[in-house]
Design a protein around this motif. Structure first.
Motif, PDB file in Angstrom:
ATOM      1  N   SER A   7     -46.280  -1.512  39.678  1.00  0.00           N
ATOM      2  CA  SER A   7     -46.848  -0.791  38.367  1.00  0.00           C
ATOM      3  C   SER A   7     -46.925  -2.022  37.317  1.00  0.00           C
ATOM      4  CB  SER A   7     -45.642   0.101  37.913  1.00  0.00           C
ATOM      5  OG  SER A   7     -46.002   0.811  36.508  1.00  0.00           O
ATOM      6  N   ILE A  30     -56.826  -3.000  39.627  1.00  0.00           N
ATOM      7  CA  ILE A  30     -56.411  -1.931  39.302  1.00  0.00           C
ATOM      8  C   ILE A  30     -56.317  -1.248  40.640  1.00  0.00           C
ATOM      9  CG2 ILE A  30     -56.933   0.528  38.544  1.00  0.00           C
ATOM     10  CD1 ILE A  30     -56.032  -1.362  36.387  1.00  0.00           C
ATOM     11  N   ILE A  36     -50.447   2.817  36.773  1.00  0.00           N
ATOM     12  CA  ILE A  36     -51.047   2.026  35.745  1.00  0.00           C
ATOM     13  C   ILE A  36     -50.439   2.784  34.388  1.00  0.00           C
ATOM     14  CG2 ILE A  36     -53.105   1.023  34.457  1.00  0.00           C
ATOM     15  CD1 ILE A  36     -52.888   0.073  37.533  1.00  0.00           C
ATOM     16  N   PHE A  38     -49.799   2.552  30.161  1.00  0.00           N
ATOM     17  CA  PHE A  38     -50.401   2.313  28.841  1.00  0.00           C
ATOM     18  C   PHE A  38     -49.507   2.460  27.779  1.00  0.00           C
ATOM     19  CE2 PHE A  38     -53.985   3.406  31.820  1.00  0.00           C
ATOM     20  CZ  PHE A  38     -54.834   2.353  31.425  1.00  0.00           C
ATOM     21  N   LEU A  44     -55.079   4.072  26.566  1.00  0.00           N
ATOM     22  CA  LEU A  44     -55.600   4.892  27.819  1.00  0.00           C
ATOM     23  C   LEU A  44     -57.179   5.170  27.330  1.00  0.00           C
ATOM     24  CD1 LEU A  44     -55.601   6.003  30.456  1.00  0.00           C
ATOM     25  CD2 LEU A  44     -54.401   7.854  29.510  1.00  0.00           C
ATOM     26  N   GLU A  48     -60.380   3.646  29.507  1.00  0.00           N
ATOM     27  CA  GLU A  48     -61.352   4.632  30.053  1.00  0.00           C
ATOM     28  C   GLU A  48     -62.708   4.783  29.406  1.00  0.00           C
ATOM     29  OE1 GLU A  48     -58.139   7.449  32.700  1.00  0.00           O
ATOM     30  OE2 GLU A  48     -59.125   8.346  31.022  1.00  0.00           O
ATOM     31  N   VAL A  54     -58.811   6.102  35.143  1.00  0.00           N
ATOM     32  CA  VAL A  54     -57.626   5.446  36.054  1.00  0.00           C
ATOM     33  C   VAL A  54     -56.810   6.669  36.502  1.00  0.00           C
ATOM     34  CG1 VAL A  54     -55.578   3.945  35.631  1.00  0.00           C
ATOM     35  CG2 VAL A  54     -57.733   3.715  34.259  1.00  0.00           C
ATOM     36  N   SER A  57     -52.252   7.119  36.037  1.00  0.00           N
ATOM     37  CA  SER A  57     -51.780   6.530  34.916  1.00  0.00           C
ATOM     38  C   SER A  57     -50.887   7.384  34.135  1.00  0.00           C
ATOM     39  CB  SER A  57     -53.195   6.687  34.026  1.00  0.00           C
ATOM     40  OG  SER A  57     -53.676   7.953  33.711  1.00  0.00           O
TER      41      SER A  57
END
Length: 332
Positions: A7, A30, A36, A38, A44, A48, A54, A57
């Motif tokens: 992570s 990634i 993942i 944020f 985020l 994106e 992602v 996430s």
């Protein structure tokens, strides 16, 4: 560690990430990470929008200590004598002196502005205060223990920090937990936690006119409206303590790990069932290939028993005097 679960938490906006990684490098990186994180919804969305959506996430919020929530004061909000507080580093991207520019036209409604922190912009704060004739209204207090900051929040009506490039900003939650009317930045880390007009207000980062309009809007609210926003702010801060955010993080992470393991278990069960079916089909084919002359043995010939071991099988016939293997076979 090929079986490890990985992570990473992203703290910067896409434009800063692009200075270190191009699109193909970032996508490759990634794709090799399981989860993942944020630091905020705005990070985020920025990622994106600039790159790609992602999967797996999550938002990795931070929290404040529980002692910030102990007995927030009851204020008598006086929009004709406002006390303002700024807490943070005195650096350019936090625009501490912008507060002075924004209140210049309504300075008669401002009682005190307290700056708590330190940094290279302190000289600009002092110079701006002198130029605008606000030097008697400001007080600069350099670094103090975190536990002592509560007393300063409790004396303030408004907390203001319209910084840029703010991954999150715990000071917003600290101020909200003490009932301060809190002003943060649009599209920065606290946007989404602060909902404009509900539990605080949002202005454009580094924009004195936007901040001035926001302060004017707040000064026109009734005491009932102010108390509602203050209580909403306190309620919001209770969702973001050290304990609640840590548990939320662990629950999200544990749930995702559980889903992966559950998929793995389903896959193993599927393979087991598949191989059992294959063995069953092979067994039926073996029975159909059994020699037909077995049935033509004398009446006194009886099937005594059968046995099998691994890929071999045999049928044993019995006569009055002895047993004899009359058919055997082997499979792949």
């Amino acid at each position: 560690f090929p079986n490890s679960i990985t992570s990473v938490v992203i703290h910067e906006k896409a434009e800063l990430i692009s200075k270190s990684y191009n699109l193909s490098e970032l996508r490759s990186l990634i794709n090799h990470i399981d989860f993942i994180g944020f630091r905020s919804v705005s990070l985020l969305n920025s990622f994106e929008k600039s790159y790609f959506k992602v999967e797996n996430s999550f938002i990795n919020y931070s929290g404040i200590p529980n002692y910030f929530l102990l007995g927030p004061p009851k204020r008598n909000f006086n929009n004709k004598s406002l006390n303002i507080i700024f807490v943070g580093q005195f650096i350019k991207r936090k625009y501490p002196s912008i507060i002075l520019d924004s209140i210049f036209g309504i300075s008669e409604n401002i009682n005190k502005i307290k700056y708590i922190g330190s940094g290279s912009e302190e000289i600009n704060i002092r110079n701006s205060a002198l130029d605008l004739g606000l030097h008697k209204k400001i007080e600069i207090i350099n670094d103090i223990p975190r536990t002592s900051i509560i007393d300063y929040y409790d004396e303030a009506d408004l907390f203001i920090m319209i910084s840029k490039g703010e991954a999150y900003g715990l000071v917003y939650l600290e101020a909200m937990s003490r009932g301060c009317i809190t002003i943060g930045s649009i599209n920065e880390g606290i946007d989404g936690v602060i909902v404009d007009g509900f539990n605080g207000f949002l202005a454009k980062a580094g924009d004195s006119k936007s901040l001035s309009n926001t302060i004017s809007k707040i000064s026109q609210l009734s005491n009932t409206e102010i108390r509602t926003i203050q209580q909403n702010a306190i309620n919001t801060s209770r969702k973001y303590t050290d304990e609640t955010t840590s548990l939320d993080y662990l629950n999200k992470f544990s749930l995702n790990i559980f889903v992966i393991y559950r998929i793995g278990i389903y896959l193993i069960l599927f393979l087991i069932i598949y191989f059992l079916l294959v063995l069953l089909i092979k067994g039926n084919n073996c029975d159909s290939n059994t020699p037909h002359n077995i049935k033509k043995q004398p009446n006194k010939l009886l099937i005594s028993r059968t046995w099998s071991s691994k890929n071999q099988a045999a049928i044993v016939a019995k006569t009055p005097s002895k047993e004899k293997i009359i058919a055997a076979g082997a499979g792949n």
